[in-house]
Structure formats: C-alpha cells, structure tokens
Design a protein around this motif. Structure first.
Motif, PDB file in Angstrom:
ATOM      1  N   MET A   1       0.800  -1.345   0.268  1.00 38.65           N
ATOM      2  CA  MET A   1      -0.118   0.215   0.126  1.00 38.65           C
ATOM      3  C   MET A   1       0.791   1.526  -0.056  1.00 38.65           C
ATOM      4  O   MET A   1       2.260   1.266   0.861  1.00 38.65           O
ATOM      5  CB  MET A   1      -0.541  -0.317   1.075  1.00 38.65           C
ATOM      6  N   GLY A   2       0.605   2.235  -1.201  1.00 36.89           N
ATOM      7  CA  GLY A   2       1.347   3.246  -1.031  1.00 36.89           C
ATOM      8  C   GLY A   2       0.873   3.737   0.192  1.00 36.89           C
ATOM      9  O   GLY A   2       0.787   4.309   1.242  1.00 36.89           O
ATOM     10  N   ASN A   3       1.944   5.228   0.202  1.00 36.15           N
ATOM     11  CA  ASN A   3       1.677   6.123   1.108  1.00 36.15           C
ATOM     12  C   ASN A   3       1.012   7.083   1.268  1.00 36.15           C
ATOM     13  O   ASN A   3       0.312   7.707   0.298  1.00 36.15           O
ATOM     14  CB  ASN A   3       2.722   7.515   1.196  1.00 36.15           C
ATOM     15  N   SER A   4      -0.748   7.201   2.327  1.00 31.38           N
ATOM     16  CA  SER A   4      -1.697   8.045   2.227  1.00 31.38           C
ATOM     17  C   SER A   4      -1.428   8.589   3.821  1.00 31.38           C
ATOM     18  O   SER A   4      -1.428   8.165   4.285  1.00 31.38           O
ATOM     19  CB  SER A   4      -2.882   6.763   1.851  1.00 31.38           C
ATOM     20  N   THR A   5      -2.819   9.595   3.916  1.00 30.60           N
ATOM     21  CA  THR A   5      -3.317  10.487   4.810  1.00 30.60           C
ATOM     22  C   THR A   5      -4.385   9.455   5.007  1.00 30.60           C
ATOM     23  O   THR A   5      -5.210  10.123   5.546  1.00 30.60           O
ATOM     24  CB  THR A   5      -3.476  11.881   4.620  1.00 30.60           C
ATOM     25  N   ASP A   6      -5.295   9.011   4.188  1.00 32.11           N
ATOM     26  CA  ASP A   6      -6.653   8.106   4.281  1.00 32.11           C
ATOM     27  C   ASP A   6      -6.287   7.282   5.942  1.00 32.11           C
ATOM     28  O   ASP A   6      -7.448   6.858   6.242  1.00 32.11           O
ATOM     29  CB  ASP A   6      -6.985   7.505   3.778  1.00 32.11           C
ATOM     30  N   LYS A   7      -5.066   6.698   6.045  1.00 37.22           N
ATOM     31  CA  LYS A   7      -5.187   5.986   7.473  1.00 37.22           C
ATOM     32  C   LYS A   7      -5.612   4.307   7.814  1.00 37.22           C
ATOM     33  O   LYS A   7      -6.144   3.585   7.823  1.00 37.22           O
ATOM     34  CB  LYS A   7      -5.846   6.529   8.817  1.00 37.22           C
ATOM     35  N   LYS A   8      -5.535   3.954   5.754  1.00 36.22           N
ATOM     36  CA  LYS A   8      -6.546   3.136   5.603  1.00 36.22           C
ATOM     37  C   LYS A   8      -5.948   1.594   6.334  1.00 36.22           C
ATOM     38  O   LYS A   8      -4.458   1.096   6.169  1.00 36.22           O
ATOM     39  CB  LYS A   8      -6.231   2.769   4.191  1.00 36.22           C
ATOM     40  N   PRO A   9      -6.187   0.562   7.127  1.00 37.59           N
ATOM     41  CA  PRO A   9      -6.000  -0.051   8.169  1.00 37.59           C
ATOM     42  C   PRO A   9      -5.603  -1.375   7.096  1.00 37.59           C
ATOM     43  O   PRO A   9      -5.558  -1.675   5.304  1.00 37.59           O
ATOM     44  CB  PRO A   9      -6.443  -0.881   8.704  1.00 37.59           C
ATOM     45  N   THR A  10      -3.875  -2.003   6.983  1.00 34.46           N
ATOM     46  CA  THR A  10      -3.917  -2.938   6.509  1.00 34.46           C
ATOM     47  C   THR A  10      -3.898  -4.510   6.279  1.00 34.46           C
ATOM     48  O   THR A  10      -4.993  -4.327   7.476  1.00 34.46           O
ATOM     49  CB  THR A  10      -1.643  -3.109   7.369  1.00 34.46           C
ATOM     50  N   GLN A  11      -4.310  -4.868   5.504  1.00 39.18           N
ATOM     51  CA  GLN A  11      -4.362  -6.087   4.953  1.00 39.18           C
ATOM     52  C   GLN A  11      -3.419  -7.284   4.916  1.00 39.18           C
ATOM     53  O   GLN A  11      -2.686  -7.492   4.000  1.00 39.18           O
ATOM     54  CB  GLN A  11      -5.332  -6.232   4.043  1.00 39.18           C
ATOM     55  N   PHE A  12      -3.749  -8.508   6.024  1.00 45.07           N
ATOM     56  CA  PHE A  12      -2.972  -9.918   5.882  1.00 45.07           C
ATOM     57  C   PHE A  12      -2.871  -9.987   4.389  1.00 45.07           C
ATOM     58  O   PHE A  12      -4.107 -10.241   3.842  1.00 45.07           O
ATOM     59  CB  PHE A  12      -3.226 -10.026   6.789  1.00 45.07           C
ATOM     60  N   GLN A  13      -1.467 -10.309   4.274  1.00 44.60           N
ATOM     61  CA  GLN A  13      -1.687 -11.158   2.665  1.00 44.60           C
ATOM     62  C   GLN A  13      -0.576 -12.306   3.625  1.00 44.60           C
ATOM     63  O   GLN A  13       0.347 -12.376   3.491  1.00 44.60           O
ATOM     64  CB  GLN A  13      -1.425 -10.526   2.370  1.00 44.60           C
ATOM     65  N   TRP A  14      -1.074 -13.663   2.456  1.00 40.25           N
ATOM     66  CA  TRP A  14      -0.035 -15.301   2.581  1.00 40.25           C
ATOM     67  C   TRP A  14       1.199 -14.504   2.148  1.00 40.25           C
ATOM     68  O   TRP A  14       1.104 -14.026   1.124  1.00 40.25           O
ATOM     69  CB  TRP A  14      -1.074 -16.500   2.593  1.00 40.25           C
ATOM     70  N   PRO A  15       2.189 -15.371   2.700  1.00 38.97           N
ATOM     71  CA  PRO A  15       3.388 -15.220   1.881  1.00 38.97           C
ATOM     72  C   PRO A  15       3.495 -15.718   0.559  1.00 38.97           C
ATOM     73  O   PRO A  15       2.736 -16.589   0.772  1.00 38.97           O
ATOM     74  CB  PRO A  15       4.344 -15.958   3.159  1.00 38.97           C
ATOM     75  N   PHE A  16       4.374 -15.894  -0.785  1.00 45.49           N
ATOM     76  CA  PHE A  16       4.160 -15.689  -1.934  1.00 45.49           C
ATOM     77  C   PHE A  16       3.091 -15.578  -2.586  1.00 45.49           C
ATOM     78  O   PHE A  16       3.118 -15.999  -3.522  1.00 45.49           O
ATOM     79  CB  PHE A  16       4.492 -17.458  -1.477  1.00 45.49           C
TER      80      PHE A  16
END
Length: 558
Positions: A346-361
């Motif tokens: 996710m790019g730099n943003s002031t929206d403060k959007k939560p991170t979304q887990f992603q499985w490795p690979f």
C-alpha cells in the motif's frame, strides 16, 4: 589482496564512495569558511577520489597496483557517465523531491550558505525542511548541478552509491569466503538492489541513498574485521560521517552498527583494531555533528533548542503519525513490523486505511503499481519479502542443527541489523529502515556457503530466487511507470515551448519546476492564485499549473 577481482571491486567501490562523500564534505567545510558553493567543488571531490583510489591501490593491492588503479578509475568514470546520462531521461516526480529536496539543491547551487545566510523562506511550509534537515545528499547533488548546470542528472549520486555498495559488498564476501564466488556475486548484487534504493533511484529522496550507505558501512565493517590498516578504518569513518548527515535517524543507525563491530572485535580479541576504530569513530562522530554537520545540528540547537528540530524538542512535529494505518496505531513497534511486511502493499496515504494481511508468496497484479511510486508505506520491501522472511527462518533452523557456531554468528549480525531498525518507532515503514533488506540475504549467504548440506542449499537457492524475483517485480514496476510519466512531462514541456510566451504559472508546492521551464526555454510569469481566461494545464505529478491560450492549443493540434 591477491585476488584480482577483490582488488578491483574494492578499489572501484572506494573510488565511487569517496567521490560522493567528498562532494558533500568539500562544500560543507567551505561553508564554515564563508565560501558558497563553487563549480570547482565537484572537480576537487573528483580529484580527491582519484587520489584515494591511488592510495587504495598501493595499500590494499599486492600485485599489478598501477593496472588495478587504472581499471578502477576508468570503471568509476564509465559508471558516472552512464549513470549521469541515464538520470537525465527520468524526471523526479515525487512530492518531497519537488517540494523541498530539489529546492534545497537549487538554492545551494545558487550560492546559499546554510550556516551564515538567512533561512530560506517559501510561501509553503516546506522551507522548514530545507532549513532544518540534514543536507548531505542535497549538498552532494548540488555540487554536481553547480559544475554541470544539469539538475536531474545530479540524481546520479543514488546510482553511484548503489554501485559502490555492490562492489564493496562483493569484495567483503569474497574476502570472507573466497571459494564461493558465484554466491558472493549473487548476494552482493541483491544486497545492492534494495527495493527502497530502486524505487527512489530516479528521485531526490534520501532513504534509498541511506540504505546504500548503510550497506557500504556494513561491508567495510566486515573488511575491517578481516584485515588491518588505517585506510579501511578511515573509509568506514567517512561513510559514517556522510550517513549522519543524510537523516537524523542515521546517527542512531551508525551508532548501533559501530557498537556491534566493536563487540565483534572485542570477542575476537583484536584489541588494537578495536581501539583504532573507537578513536576514529568518536572523532568521526564529532566531525559529523560539529563541523560538516554544523548545519543543521549546531544551528538547530542554537536557534531552536534541539539538534533534531523540528522532529524533536519544543513543538516537535510527528511526520509519521498522519500516515500510519489506523490498525497499527494500537500496536507496539514489533507488531507493527509483522502487520506491515505480511500485508498487501500500500502506498503512502493520509487515509489511514488499515493494513490487510496477505499470505506469503501471494502476488496480485493489482498490487505492483504501488511500487511504481517512491514511497511504499506498507510491505515496502516488495510483494515477496514476507515469503523471503519465512524461508530465511527455515534456513536458520536448518543451519543451526548442522553448524551452530556459524549460525550464531549470522544471527548476531541479524540482531545488530534488527536492533538498529527497531530504535526507529516507524520500523514498519520500509524506507525508514532500509537495512532490514539485508536480513534474508545473510541467510542466503549462510545457506549457500554450507555446500555439503543439500536440503539447506536447496532452501537457500529458493530464497535467492524469491528475492531476485521480488527485485525484478519492483524494478520493473518502478522503471516502466517512471519512464512513461517522464515522457508525458517531456511532451507537456514541448507543447508549452511552442505557445505564446510568457505563460502564467502557479507552482504551489513544486517551486523547483521553474528550473524545468527554464531548461526548455519557456518564459513564465508567476501568479498566485492563478487566473486563466484560457486553457489550464497541470504538469503531470506536480502542483504546477499554467495558462495556455486556446488558439495556441488549436494551432499545435493542427
């Protein structure tokens, strides 16, 4: 050094590194004497680089010293010319690059002395960063700009330090394990191709440059450990001085890495070398802060009460808070790191959007455009970095079962790198801790050097493949998009050149775009707020808006 490849790579790396360090230190010392930047500054830095290349050839090379010197200087000149030309094809279209990095370079090249002259004043708040931030990168770039008159090409400092980090790392790895040549080449190349360095390579952002300098420092530390001599210790200290004046946080990074090296020298009972390093590092720290770093460290303290103003002290500004994803605000820094690097990019943003887990690979095509920008906030080391961390952990477990001693040494190096990163409360943001990229690559080197263990070798090869694929994905996304945007800007500037002059212009945050207009011979008249009776054109990825007469637009279309 008997190995010719080690000799050439080390001397060439030292030559390139010296050029950039001297391009910063020469003008900085002259600023103290009241002398503004001169065209001769860069050429003096180049002469010092050639001189140190000769000294390195005499001190570090046992055979064919003149030949190694000639090859190293010639290769350094070739890399400079190629990088200089390449950078001219890419415009820095980043926000920070246009808002204050380029502006600082322009003012320095035009004669501003940050120690004695009045502070820069701009209509926007970006003058604060110009006046109070560390300026090693801007000064080095400004010396090239002053000597050549070409602004975009001065970004070459990023490419040159990346090249130096590869060459010095190669020399260090070949010195540590001379029989593992292919492994050394692969690991050194991947170390230098840090994703942060890649997606900031054609901009004036400084985090990628700092990452390359950190790699140089680590590699020089390995060489200091393996062989004695004042030259390597001096290069280590000069690199540390440059780092300290790239960003405020680099003082902490340099401190932790140097303490780690001192501990290693103590444990290996190299007490003479330990004392030499301690003295030089202490002297370098004082020079870095009190002399070449007089601005900003001393001037900030005298005028604003804290050397790290405006990021510390009274009315400190938190430059990370407004960009931190909302879910990370409730976590400690260790949880933040896990949540960021195991998440969708996710790019730099002031929206403060939560991170979304992603499985490795897991890779999705829709995520790759994030790496076309210069400031990837979440999963900033690439889409496959989380998978690389999993494989790196497997390597450590397997190698510990086979060779606990060498594995503990690798874990010690990883611990130092992690310690230097976690002193930064924003360790979840890759560009603030570029040294973390080296962690899985230490495991690659460990796995591939233990050749007699097939399973371990297989995991090491898989880890190297994952990291190489990750690097290709990041570099391909960044280069393709940046080239397309630079081409679009060139088209806009060519169009502006053909309309009636002068054009009315409003620059908002991107005052440095005045130089781009001047370079194309476009006359302009500043007007704020801009009032157009005709067509408005906004330069791509920029706050610069200009008025173009409709009749001119129609004539150009025909």
């Amino acid at each position: 050094m008997k190995n010719r490849m080690v000799s050439i790579s080390l001397v060439t790396g030292i030559t390139l590194l010296t050029l950039i360090v001297a391009a910063f230190m020469v003008p900085s010392l002259l600023f103290l004497a009241g002398v503004p930047m001169l065209k001769a500054d860069f050429w003096l830095a180049a002469a010092l680089a050639v001189l140190l290349s000769w000294i390195a050839s005499k001190k570090l090379v046992e055979q064919l010293q003149v030949k190694v010197f000639a090859i190293s200087v010639g290769l350094s000149a070739l890399l400079f010319i190629c990088g200089f030309i390449l950078c001219g094809y890419f415009y820095d279209l980043s926000y920070d690059g246009q808002a204050y990095h380029q502006e600082a370079i322009i003012h320095l090249a035009e004669g501003w002395n940050p120690i004695y002259d009045k502070e820069i004043s701009q209509p926007t708040g970006n003058s604060m960063w110009i006046n109070h931030y560390a300026k090693a990168a801007e000064i080095a770039a400004a010396s090239i700009y002053k000597a050549t008159g070409l602004l975009e090409q001065s970004k070459v400092i990023n490419l040159l330090v990346m090249a130096a980090s590869f060459l010095i790392s190669l020399a260090a790895l070949l010195t540590l394990r001379p029989k593992n040549r292919v492994t050394a080449w692969v690991v050194a190349l991947l170390l230098a191709l840090n994703p942060v360095s890649i997606y900031q390579s054609f901009t004036f952002y400084v985090d990628g440059l700092l990452g390359s300098l950190l790699l140089c420092l680590i590699a020089l530390g390995c060489l200091v450990y393996t062989r004695s001599g004042w030259l390597l210790l001096s290069m280590y200290t000069l690199t540390m001085i440059m780092m300290m004046n790239i960003k405020f946080t680099a003082i902490g990074y340099a401190g932790v890495l140097t303490i780690g090296l001192l501990i290693v020298l103590y444990m290996s009972e190299q007490f003479t070398r330990l004392k030499q390093l301690f003295r030089l590092a202490a002297l370098g720290g004082m020079i870095g802060v009190l002399i070449v770093g007089y601005n900003p460290y001393v001037t900030n303290t005298l005028h604003d009460g804290h050397p790290f103003y405006p990021l510390a002290g009274e009315n400190a500004i938190d430059v990370v808070k407004n960009f931190t994803p909302r879910n990370l605000e409730r976590m400690n820094r260790f949880e933040q790191v896990a949540a960021s690097y195991f998440a969708e990019p996710m790019g730099n943003s002031t929206d403060k959007k939560p991170t979304q887990f992603q499985w490795p690979f897991i890779i999705s095509a829709k995520e790759l455009p994030a790496f076309a920008e210069t400031d990837v906030a979440v999963a900033g080391f690439g889409p496959l970095f989380s998978g690389a961390l999993v494989l790196a952990l497997i390597v450590l477990v397997l190698s510990f079962r086979r060779c606990p001693g060498i594995t503990l040494a690798a874990i010690g190096v990883i611990a130092v790198l992690a310690g230097s990163s976690f002193i930064n409360p924003a360790a979840w943001w890759a560009r603030y801790v570029p040294q973390l990229w080296a962690v899985p690559l230490i495991c690659v080197f460990l796995a591939l050097c233990l050749k007699e263990y097939r399973l371990l070798n297989g995991v090491g090869i898989a880890l190297a493949f994952v990291l190489a694929t990750n690097t290709l994905l990041v570099s391909g996304s960044f280069t393709t998009k940046q080239w397309a945007m630079s081409e679009e800007l060139r088209g806009q500037l060519a169009q502006l050149k053909s309309v009636s002059q002068p054009v009315k212009a409003e620059f908002t945050y991107s005052w440095s775009n005045r130089e781009r207009l001047k370079a194309y011979g476009i006359e302009f008249k500043e007007e704020t707020p801009l009032s157009c009776s005709s067509e408005k054109v906004t330069l791509i990825k920029s706050g610069t808006t200009l008025c173009i007469d409709n009749q001119d637009m129609q004539a150009n279309a025909q």
